[in-house]
Design an enzyme around this catalytic site. Structure first.
Site, PDB file in Angstrom:
ATOM      1  N   PRO A  40       0.763  -1.164  -0.347  1.00 39.16           N
ATOM      2  CA  PRO A  40       0.074  -0.342  -0.007  1.00 39.16           C
ATOM      3  C   PRO A  40       0.990   1.083   0.181  1.00 39.16           C
ATOM      4  O   PRO A  40       2.050   1.941   0.838  1.00 39.16           O
ATOM      5  CB  PRO A  40      -0.993  -0.031   1.119  1.00 39.16           C
ATOM      6  CG  PRO A  40       0.162  -1.291   2.544  1.00 39.16           C
ATOM      7  CD  PRO A  40       0.608  -2.159   0.848  1.00 39.16           C
ATOM      8  N   ASN A  41       0.469   2.057  -0.866  1.00 36.86           N
ATOM      9  CA  ASN A  41       0.514   3.744  -0.985  1.00 36.86           C
ATOM     10  C   ASN A  41       2.174   3.431  -1.771  1.00 36.86           C
ATOM     11  O   ASN A  41       2.063   4.390  -2.218  1.00 36.86           O
ATOM     12  CB  ASN A  41       1.066   4.433   0.869  1.00 36.86           C
ATOM     13  CG  ASN A  41       0.067   4.536   1.339  1.00 36.86           C
ATOM     14  OD1 ASN A  41      -1.072   4.874   1.561  1.00 36.86           O
ATOM     15  ND2 ASN A  41       0.000   4.154   2.538  1.00 36.86           N
ATOM     16  N   ARG A  56       4.819  11.026  -2.620  1.00 38.20           N
ATOM     17  CA  ARG A  56       4.945  10.278  -1.173  1.00 38.20           C
ATOM     18  C   ARG A  56       5.990  10.846  -0.843  1.00 38.20           C
ATOM     19  O   ARG A  56       7.342  10.453  -0.479  1.00 38.20           O
ATOM     20  CB  ARG A  56       4.023   8.659  -1.298  1.00 38.20           C
ATOM     21  CG  ARG A  56       4.445   8.866   0.198  1.00 38.20           C
ATOM     22  CD  ARG A  56       3.889   7.027   0.244  1.00 38.20           C
ATOM     23  NE  ARG A  56       3.969   6.229   1.518  1.00 38.20           N
ATOM     24  CZ  ARG A  56       4.530   5.383   1.706  1.00 38.20           C
ATOM     25  NH1 ARG A  56       4.930   4.454   1.616  1.00 38.20           N
ATOM     26  NH2 ARG A  56       4.057   5.172   3.390  1.00 38.20           N
ATOM     27  N   TYR A  83      11.108   8.799   0.920  1.00 45.11           N
ATOM     28  CA  TYR A  83      10.587   7.813  -0.094  1.00 45.11           C
ATOM     29  C   TYR A  83      11.664   8.345  -1.312  1.00 45.11           C
ATOM     30  O   TYR A  83      11.271   7.388  -2.347  1.00 45.11           O
ATOM     31  CB  TYR A  83       9.156   7.312  -0.024  1.00 45.11           C
ATOM     32  CG  TYR A  83       8.837   6.655   0.768  1.00 45.11           C
ATOM     33  CD1 TYR A  83       9.461   5.783   1.244  1.00 45.11           C
ATOM     34  CD2 TYR A  83       8.427   7.383   1.878  1.00 45.11           C
ATOM     35  CE1 TYR A  83       8.925   5.213   2.585  1.00 45.11           C
ATOM     36  CE2 TYR A  83       7.465   6.719   2.939  1.00 45.11           C
ATOM     37  CZ  TYR A  83       7.998   5.792   3.774  1.00 45.11           C
ATOM     38  OH  TYR A  83       7.605   5.164   4.315  1.00 45.11           O
ATOM     39  N   ASN A 121       8.178  -5.729  -1.043  1.00 47.31           N
ATOM     40  CA  ASN A 121       7.440  -4.800   0.171  1.00 47.31           C
ATOM     41  C   ASN A 121       6.301  -4.692   1.032  1.00 47.31           C
ATOM     42  O   ASN A 121       5.417  -3.837   0.004  1.00 47.31           O
ATOM     43  CB  ASN A 121       8.295  -3.198  -0.578  1.00 47.31           C
ATOM     44  CG  ASN A 121       8.468  -2.313   0.437  1.00 47.31           C
ATOM     45  OD1 ASN A 121       7.898  -1.859   1.952  1.00 47.31           O
ATOM     46  ND2 ASN A 121       9.555  -0.808  -0.559  1.00 47.31           N
ATOM     47  N   ALA A 155       3.102  -0.568   4.865  1.00 49.57           N
ATOM     48  CA  ALA A 155       2.802  -0.929   6.034  1.00 49.57           C
ATOM     49  C   ALA A 155       1.533  -2.024   6.571  1.00 49.57           C
ATOM     50  O   ALA A 155       2.270  -2.610   7.676  1.00 49.57           O
ATOM     51  CB  ALA A 155       1.184   0.356   6.311  1.00 49.57           C
ATOM     52  N   GLU A 182      12.733  -9.465   1.812  1.00 48.61           N
ATOM     53  CA  GLU A 182      12.054  -8.379   2.769  1.00 48.61           C
ATOM     54  C   GLU A 182      12.346  -7.316   1.893  1.00 48.61           C
ATOM     55  O   GLU A 182      13.830  -6.892   2.705  1.00 48.61           O
ATOM     56  CB  GLU A 182      11.330  -8.529   4.070  1.00 48.61           C
ATOM     57  CG  GLU A 182      11.121  -6.936   4.420  1.00 48.61           C
ATOM     58  CD  GLU A 182      10.380  -7.715   6.200  1.00 48.61           C
ATOM     59  OE1 GLU A 182      10.571  -8.418   6.927  1.00 48.61           O
ATOM     60  OE2 GLU A 182      10.588  -6.501   6.720  1.00 48.61           O
ATOM     61  N   HIS A 241      12.824  -2.489   2.402  1.00 53.56           N
ATOM     62  CA  HIS A 241      12.600  -1.300   2.164  1.00 53.56           C
ATOM     63  C   HIS A 241      12.708  -0.011   1.912  1.00 53.56           C
ATOM     64  O   HIS A 241      14.243  -0.665   1.733  1.00 53.56           O
ATOM     65  CB  HIS A 241      12.194  -1.595   4.427  1.00 53.56           C
ATOM     66  CG  HIS A 241      11.489  -2.328   5.055  1.00 53.56           C
ATOM     67  ND1 HIS A 241       9.982  -1.949   4.454  1.00 53.56           N
ATOM     68  CD2 HIS A 241      11.212  -3.341   5.232  1.00 53.56           C
ATOM     69  CE1 HIS A 241       9.239  -2.745   4.910  1.00 53.56           C
ATOM     70  NE2 HIS A 241      10.223  -4.143   5.840  1.00 53.56           N
ATOM     71  N   ARG A 264      13.258   4.874  12.305  1.00 52.11           N
ATOM     72  CA  ARG A 264      12.027   5.056  12.251  1.00 52.11           C
ATOM     73  C   ARG A 264      11.148   5.263  13.166  1.00 52.11           C
ATOM     74  O   ARG A 264      11.400   4.151  14.595  1.00 52.11           O
ATOM     75  CB  ARG A 264      10.778   5.017  11.235  1.00 52.11           C
ATOM     76  CG  ARG A 264      12.066   5.407   9.967  1.00 52.11           C
ATOM     77  CD  ARG A 264      10.982   5.410   8.605  1.00 52.11           C
ATOM     78  NE  ARG A 264      10.002   6.553   8.779  1.00 52.11           N
ATOM     79  CZ  ARG A 264       9.353   5.764   7.829  1.00 52.11           C
ATOM     80  NH1 ARG A 264       9.730   4.601   6.630  1.00 52.11           N
ATOM     81  NH2 ARG A 264       8.323   6.548   7.517  1.00 52.11           N
TER      82      ARG A 264
HETATM   83  C1  DQA Z   1       8.098   1.163   4.514  1.00 55.20           C
HETATM   84  C2  DQA Z   1       8.175   1.427   5.737  1.00 55.20           C
HETATM   85  C3  DQA Z   1       7.458   0.974   5.873  1.00 55.20           C
HETATM   86  O1  DQA Z   1       7.234   0.973   7.550  1.00 55.20           O
HETATM   87  C4  DQA Z   1       5.784   2.284   5.596  1.00 55.20           C
HETATM   88  O2  DQA Z   1       4.764   1.988   6.167  1.00 55.20           O
HETATM   89  C5  DQA Z   1       5.776   2.111   3.913  1.00 55.20           C
HETATM   90  C6  DQA Z   1       7.212   1.808   3.102  1.00 55.20           C
HETATM   91  C7  DQA Z   1       9.311   1.305   3.004  1.00 55.20           C
HETATM   92  O3  DQA Z   1       9.757   0.864   2.148  1.00 55.20           O
HETATM   93  O4  DQA Z   1      10.526   2.492   3.320  1.00 55.20           O
HETATM   94  O5  DQA Z   1       5.325   2.374   3.445  1.00 55.20           O
HETATM   95  O6  DQA Z   1       8.013  -0.970   3.839  1.00 55.20           O
END
Ligand code: DQA
Length: 137
Positions: free
Chosen positions: A9-10, A17, A22, A71, A74, A95, A97, A104
């Site tokens: 998501p997002n 964003r 990011y 990835n 959230a 995994e 990020h 964070r």
């Molecule tokens: C994320 C880190 C997560 O905590 C966050 O909710 C994201 C992006 C990252 O790629 O740094 O949406 O996965």
């Protein structure tokens, strides 16, 4: 070699964003540079904001692809369903990020997925995805 990049998501908003966290590049543009660079790999990409669609995609490719770069955004910190799907499939999952989640907020320090993955890459910006690709070579 068949690899899937699976974004949660997002992450469709990458480039727009929170660019200080990011970056300012869209994932579509970055994905194109990866495809151009790693021509020997069959690289696919799927993004969804919907937990069940991410689970469906893990089931769909998780018995035939050579690797999944996930990835879960959230959902990393909340989803037992995605964690169980990663455990259920045969294809190894990395995994990733973009940000260093451990630098964070506290809630980002927990990953439901981490116990079931081959490895974790975090904090290298979009390059985290490329490092994950290289781990499969
Ligand atoms: C994320 C880190 C997560 O905590 C966050 O909710 C994201 C992006 C990252 O790629 O740094 O949406 O996965």
């Amino acid at each position: 070699m068949k690899l899937l990049i699976l974004n949660g998501p997002n992450l469709n908003l990458l480039g727009k964003r929170e660019p200080t966290i990011y970056g300012s590049e869209s994932f579509e543009a970055y994905f194109k540079t990866l495809q151009d660079k790693y021509t020997a790999i069959e690289l696919s990409y799927f993004q969804s904001n919907i937990e069940g669609e991410l689970i469906d995609k893990l089931h769909e490719v998780g018995f035939s692809f050579d690797g999944i770069i996930l990835n879960a955004a959230a959902y990393t910190h909340t989803s037992v369903g995605i964690a169980d799907a990663v455990k259920a499939i045969e294809t190894p999952v990395i995994e990733v990020h973009i940000s260093n989640v451990h630098a964070r907020e506290e809630f980002r320090h927990t990953s439901f997925i981490a116990p079931n993955v081959k490895g974790i890459i975090a904090g290298f910006g979009l390059k985290s995805y490329e490092l994950a690709i290289q781990s499969f070579l």
